[in-house]
Design an enzyme around this catalytic site. Structure first.
Site, PDB file in Angstrom:
ATOM      1  N   CYS A 169      13.555  11.034   6.356  1.00 41.64           N
ATOM      2  CA  CYS A 169      13.548  10.570   7.748  1.00 41.64           C
ATOM      3  C   CYS A 169      14.904  10.777   8.399  1.00 41.64           C
ATOM      4  O   CYS A 169      14.997  10.972   9.602  1.00 41.64           O
ATOM      5  CB  CYS A 169      13.156   9.102   7.801  1.00 41.64           C
ATOM      6  SG  CYS A 169      14.203   8.077   6.759  1.00 41.64           S
ATOM      7  N   GLU A 186       9.102  15.937  15.535  1.00 40.10           N
ATOM      8  CA  GLU A 186       9.533  15.847  14.139  1.00 40.10           C
ATOM      9  C   GLU A 186       8.666  16.775  13.288  1.00 40.10           C
ATOM     10  O   GLU A 186       7.438  16.664  13.285  1.00 40.10           O
ATOM     11  CB  GLU A 186       9.394  14.409  13.645  1.00 40.10           C
ATOM     12  CG  GLU A 186       9.939  14.220  12.234  1.00 40.10           C
ATOM     13  CD  GLU A 186       9.658  12.831  11.673  1.00 40.10           C
ATOM     14  OE1 GLU A 186       8.513  12.359  11.799  1.00 40.10           O
ATOM     15  OE2 GLU A 186      10.586  12.229  11.113  1.00 40.10           O
ATOM     16  N   GLU A 219      10.251   1.201  10.380  1.00 37.24           N
ATOM     17  CA  GLU A 219      11.213   2.295  10.151  1.00 37.24           C
ATOM     18  C   GLU A 219      10.433   3.574  10.387  1.00 37.24           C
ATOM     19  O   GLU A 219       9.586   3.948   9.571  1.00 37.24           O
ATOM     20  CB  GLU A 219      11.717   2.286   8.702  1.00 37.24           C
ATOM     21  CG  GLU A 219      12.367   0.984   8.252  1.00 37.24           C
ATOM     22  CD  GLU A 219      13.812   0.863   8.659  1.00 37.24           C
ATOM     23  OE1 GLU A 219      14.314   1.758   9.347  1.00 37.24           O
ATOM     24  OE2 GLU A 219      14.429  -0.151   8.308  1.00 37.24           O
ATOM     25  N   LYS A 246       0.855  -1.189   0.000  1.00 29.12           N
ATOM     26  CA  LYS A 246       0.000   0.000   0.000  1.00 29.12           C
ATOM     27  C   LYS A 246       0.885   1.231   0.000  1.00 29.12           C
ATOM     28  O   LYS A 246       1.518   1.575   0.998  1.00 29.12           O
ATOM     29  CB  LYS A 246      -0.925   0.064   1.214  1.00 29.12           C
ATOM     30  CG  LYS A 246      -2.009   1.122   0.946  1.00 29.12           C
ATOM     31  CD  LYS A 246      -2.654   1.679   2.175  1.00 29.12           C
ATOM     32  CE  LYS A 246      -1.899   2.786   2.838  1.00 29.12           C
ATOM     33  NZ  LYS A 246      -1.811   4.038   2.061  1.00 29.12           N
TER      34      LYS A 246
HETATM   35  P1  NDP Z   1       2.405   7.944   7.853  1.00 26.98           P
HETATM   36  O1  NDP Z   1       2.701   7.137   9.061  1.00 26.98           O
HETATM   37  O2  NDP Z   1       1.393   8.994   7.943  1.00 26.98           O
HETATM   38  O3  NDP Z   1       1.948   7.007   6.664  1.00 26.98           O
HETATM   39  C1  NDP Z   1       2.728   5.924   6.194  1.00 26.98           C
HETATM   40  C2  NDP Z   1       1.810   4.907   5.530  1.00 26.98           C
HETATM   41  O4  NDP Z   1       0.981   4.274   6.509  1.00 26.98           O
HETATM   42  C3  NDP Z   1       0.871   5.523   4.519  1.00 26.98           C
HETATM   43  O5  NDP Z   1       0.753   4.631   3.427  1.00 26.98           O
HETATM   44  C4  NDP Z   1      -0.397   5.648   5.316  1.00 26.98           C
HETATM   45  O6  NDP Z   1      -1.518   5.737   4.510  1.00 26.98           O
HETATM   46  C5  NDP Z   1      -0.383   4.357   6.108  1.00 26.98           C
HETATM   47  N1  NDP Z   1      -1.210   4.341   7.318  1.00 26.98           N
HETATM   48  C6  NDP Z   1      -1.612   5.375   8.076  1.00 26.98           C
HETATM   49  N2  NDP Z   1      -2.342   4.934   9.150  1.00 26.98           N
HETATM   50  C7  NDP Z   1      -2.399   3.575   9.035  1.00 26.98           C
HETATM   51  C8  NDP Z   1      -3.000   2.536   9.829  1.00 26.98           C
HETATM   52  N3  NDP Z   1      -3.682   2.793  10.948  1.00 26.98           N
HETATM   53  N4  NDP Z   1      -2.847   1.260   9.420  1.00 26.98           N
HETATM   54  C9  NDP Z   1      -2.141   0.966   8.316  1.00 26.98           C
HETATM   55  N5  NDP Z   1      -1.561   1.904   7.517  1.00 26.98           N
HETATM   56  C10 NDP Z   1      -1.667   3.198   7.880  1.00 26.98           C
HETATM   57  O7  NDP Z   1       3.824   8.505   7.370  1.00 26.98           O
HETATM   58  P2  NDP Z   1       4.077   9.546   6.186  1.00 26.98           P
HETATM   59  O8  NDP Z   1       3.602   8.964   4.909  1.00 26.98           O
HETATM   60  O9  NDP Z   1       3.574  10.863   6.662  1.00 26.98           O
HETATM   61  O10 NDP Z   1       5.680   9.574   6.111  1.00 26.98           O
HETATM   62  C11 NDP Z   1       6.460  10.431   6.865  1.00 26.98           C
HETATM   63  C12 NDP Z   1       7.007   9.720   8.086  1.00 26.98           C
HETATM   64  O11 NDP Z   1       7.765   8.599   7.684  1.00 26.98           O
HETATM   65  C13 NDP Z   1       7.929  10.565   8.914  1.00 26.98           C
HETATM   66  O12 NDP Z   1       7.651  10.386  10.283  1.00 26.98           O
HETATM   67  C14 NDP Z   1       9.300   9.993   8.598  1.00 26.98           C
HETATM   68  O13 NDP Z   1      10.247  10.197   9.609  1.00 26.98           O
HETATM   69  C15 NDP Z   1       8.977   8.564   8.405  1.00 26.98           C
HETATM   70  N6  NDP Z   1      10.009   7.908   7.614  1.00 26.98           N
HETATM   71  C16 NDP Z   1      10.876   7.043   8.232  1.00 26.98           C
HETATM   72  C17 NDP Z   1      11.902   6.453   7.514  1.00 26.98           C
HETATM   73  C18 NDP Z   1      12.829   5.508   8.174  1.00 26.98           C
HETATM   74  O14 NDP Z   1      13.507   4.790   7.460  1.00 26.98           O
HETATM   75  N7  NDP Z   1      12.911   5.445   9.487  1.00 26.98           N
HETATM   76  C19 NDP Z   1      12.096   6.733   6.084  1.00 26.98           C
HETATM   77  C20 NDP Z   1      11.117   7.648   5.538  1.00 26.98           C
HETATM   78  C21 NDP Z   1      10.113   8.200   6.295  1.00 26.98           C
HETATM   79  P3  NDP Z   1      -2.008   7.179   3.913  1.00 26.98           P
HETATM   80  O15 NDP Z   1      -0.828   8.007   3.668  1.00 26.98           O
HETATM   81  O16 NDP Z   1      -2.702   6.780   2.697  1.00 26.98           O
HETATM   82  O17 NDP Z   1      -2.865   7.719   5.000  1.00 26.98           O
END
Ligand code: NDP
Length: 486
Positions: free
Chosen positions: A288, A390, A254, A178
């Site tokens: 990130c 963050e 992550e 997804k």
């Molecule tokens: P989110 O946590 O908002 O979303 C990530 C994914 O999870 C999206 O596809 C989202 O769907 C989905 N999602 C949201 N809620 C749920 C749920 N309850 N159950 C299942 N899936 C869910 O992160 P962002 O997309 O905003 O990305 C930014 C974040 O990612 C930052 O905090 C960043 O630090 C972190 N990050 C970490 C990395 C690492 O390697 N540690 C690398 C890159 C980013 P939808 O968006 O469609 O709502």
């Protein structure tokens, strides 16, 4: 509205979903596509297809056959480089210069790297003495875990998705992906490449949608998914752990960061400024691993602040096709509101705004886009929200420090533990400080320099588990011990 359609990819074919949602261009907020949102039916179909594929030709292939197919996937991405590049830039607004150097090439490379790794990795073996003197031989087998749920963020869509799908498939699993609702395009396009490369139907599935009560939650609460790998916010990671708890389902997380850079007075300041410019502002700060807290030793503090300000003010903001631009918009208006709320909060808390702090002037056609200025603050305490939460935008706070123990303690004073950068020309100090940082990754005199064989991941609330090299195999395979009595 131009109505390009972005579809789910299930069992080797494109499918509509239960409804449609709009995908907007972050540069001007105009709708350019309708995305098919997967409901429970589509997620069930994707998981069933993935399960069936495990029993089908995919599950019976040799490692070498699978690896050859994954090489063709990588070559297929490269052959359609321009299409992937255009799709990624349209979804995210990031400069073509960035996506053509990082997102797309690394997205392709992830398939080759893990295919080659899986071919060459040994497993352990022990000879056991037994009372009858005949002994026994133990050897370990790595078997795929099964159907892997892959939930991805929007900041490096193809790169971070293939960083999971590459090793998952190389190890013989099947996946239900997804992508973020903000960045559905490249994951969908990859379905065509999978078919062209000869990946059997059901091995790679993509379902679009949101988190709660949508495709994300349907995957993470699905009883027939064997493991979930997730990159995104820490809060979402907690929800995904809860969803899997009842199934005792392995999760790889992550998560977020609040990463420090520690700049010592004996650093090569040219290098430190160049690295910090990238770590704060690359991808409009939506990385990130990005730096949001910079600590600079007092003798070079003023000079560092001034040089970083000059660098930030030299950034050129523009659309992906603008060749002069090296900074795009944020991913969405929603994210822009979040980042601007922190810009306001910094002012309310009394920060000194060294540069930026608002939205830039842009041509009228781009006025609705998610633009923000690169921003630098000084003057806040370590307990302020700006230093603890963050923000995920092109901004940092710079604080002075006076000695090594102090800066180690302040750098570690966060609930996150993803990465840090240390800038010093003193090798002993570099190693000494590196060993004290509570982070999964430490860079010395660099940032984002990645050897894909090395462990990648965060400690504390930045994640669980490590990916990269053989560490990815720990998550994507089940290790079975076979004990043979002789
Ligand atoms: P989110 O946590 O908002 O979303 C990530 C994914 O999870 C999206 O596809 C989202 O769907 C989905 N999602 C949201 N809620 C749920 C749920 N309850 N159950 C299942 N899936 C869910 O992160 P962002 O997309 O905003 O990305 C930014 C974040 O990612 C930052 O905090 C960043 O630090 C972190 N990050 C970490 C990395 C690492 O390697 N540690 C690398 C890159 C980013 P939808 O968006 O469609 O709502």
């Amino acid at each position: 509205m131009s109505t390009a359609k972005i579809l789910n990819f299930i069992d080797g074919a494109y499918r509509e979903g239960r409804s449609w949602f709009e995908k907007r261009n972050p540069c001007d907020n105009q709708v350019f596509a309708a995305v098919a949102e997967a409901g429970k039916d589509e997620v069930d179909a994707a998981v069933a297809a993935a399960r069936k594929a495990l029993r089908g030709p995919w599950g019976r292939m040799t490692v070498h056959e699978r690896a050859a197919i994954l090489h063709r996937v990588a070559d297929g991405i490269t052959a359609r480089f321009e299409e992937f590049l255009a799709a990624e830039c349209r979804d995210t607004g990031k400069p073509r210069s960035l996506a053509s150097h990082i997102d797309i090439p690394r997205g392709a490379a992830n398939f080759k790297i893990f295919a080659d790794l899986v071919k060459n990795v040994p497993t352990e073996s022990f000879v056991l003495d037994t009372p009858d003197g005949k002994g026994a031989v133990n050897y370990a087998l790595r078997r795929p875990k099964g159907v892997i749920g892959v939930i991805c963020p929007w900041n490096l869509p193809l790169l971070l998705m293939t960083w999971k799908v590459g090793p998952a498939l190389a190890c013989g699993n099947t996946v239900v992906v997804k992508p973020s609702e903000e960045t559905p395009s490249t994951a969908a396009l990859l379905g065509e490449v999978m078919n062209e490369a000869g990946v059997p139907p059901g091995v790679y599935n993509v379902v679009h949608g949101f988190g709660p009560d949508s495709a994300g939650e349907y995957i993470t609460s699905h009883p027939d998914v064997n493991a979930v790998t997730f990159t995104g916010e820490t809060r979402t990671g907690a929800a995904i752990m809860r969803a899997g708890a009842g199934f005792i389902r392995p999760v790889s997380l992550e998560l977020g960061g609040k990463n420090p850079a520690l700049v010592f007075a004996d650093a090569d300041l040219d290098k430190a400024i160049e690295g910090t410019m990238r770590s704060v502002f690359a991808n409009c700060g939506q990385v990130c691993l990005g730096t949001e807290r910079v600590f600079v030793e007092r003798p070079v503090f003023d000079q560092f602040v001034e040089r970083l300000r000059t660098g930030a003010e030299g950034l050129v903001i523009g659309t992906p096709d603008d060749k002069a631009a090296n900074m795009g918009p944020l991913v969405s208006r929603e994210h822009q509101s979040k980042v601007l709320s922190y810009y306001q909060k910094a002012r309310d808390l009394g920060a000194a705004v060294v540069t930026g702090g608002g939205t830039p002037e842009v041509p009228a056609a781009l006025a609705e886009g998610a633009w923000v200025q690169p921003t630098i603050w000084t003057g806040l305490g370590d307990d302020s929200a700006i230093m603890r939460e963050e923000i995920f935008g092109p901004c940092c706070h710079i604080s002075p420090f006076d000695d090594e123990d102090e800066v180690v303690a302040r750098g570690n004073d966060t609930e996150y533990g993803l990465c840090c950068s240390i800038w010093t020309e003193n090798a002993s100090k570099a190693h000494r400080v590196a060993s004290q940082m509570d982070t999964g990754l430490v860079w010395v005199n660099s940032w984002f320099l990645r050897d894909l064989r090395t462990p990648f991941g965060g400690s504390k609330r930045s994640g669980i588990g490590r990916e990269g090299g053989v560490h990815s195999l720990e998550f994507y395979t089940e290790l079975s011990n076979v004990c043979v009595k002789l």
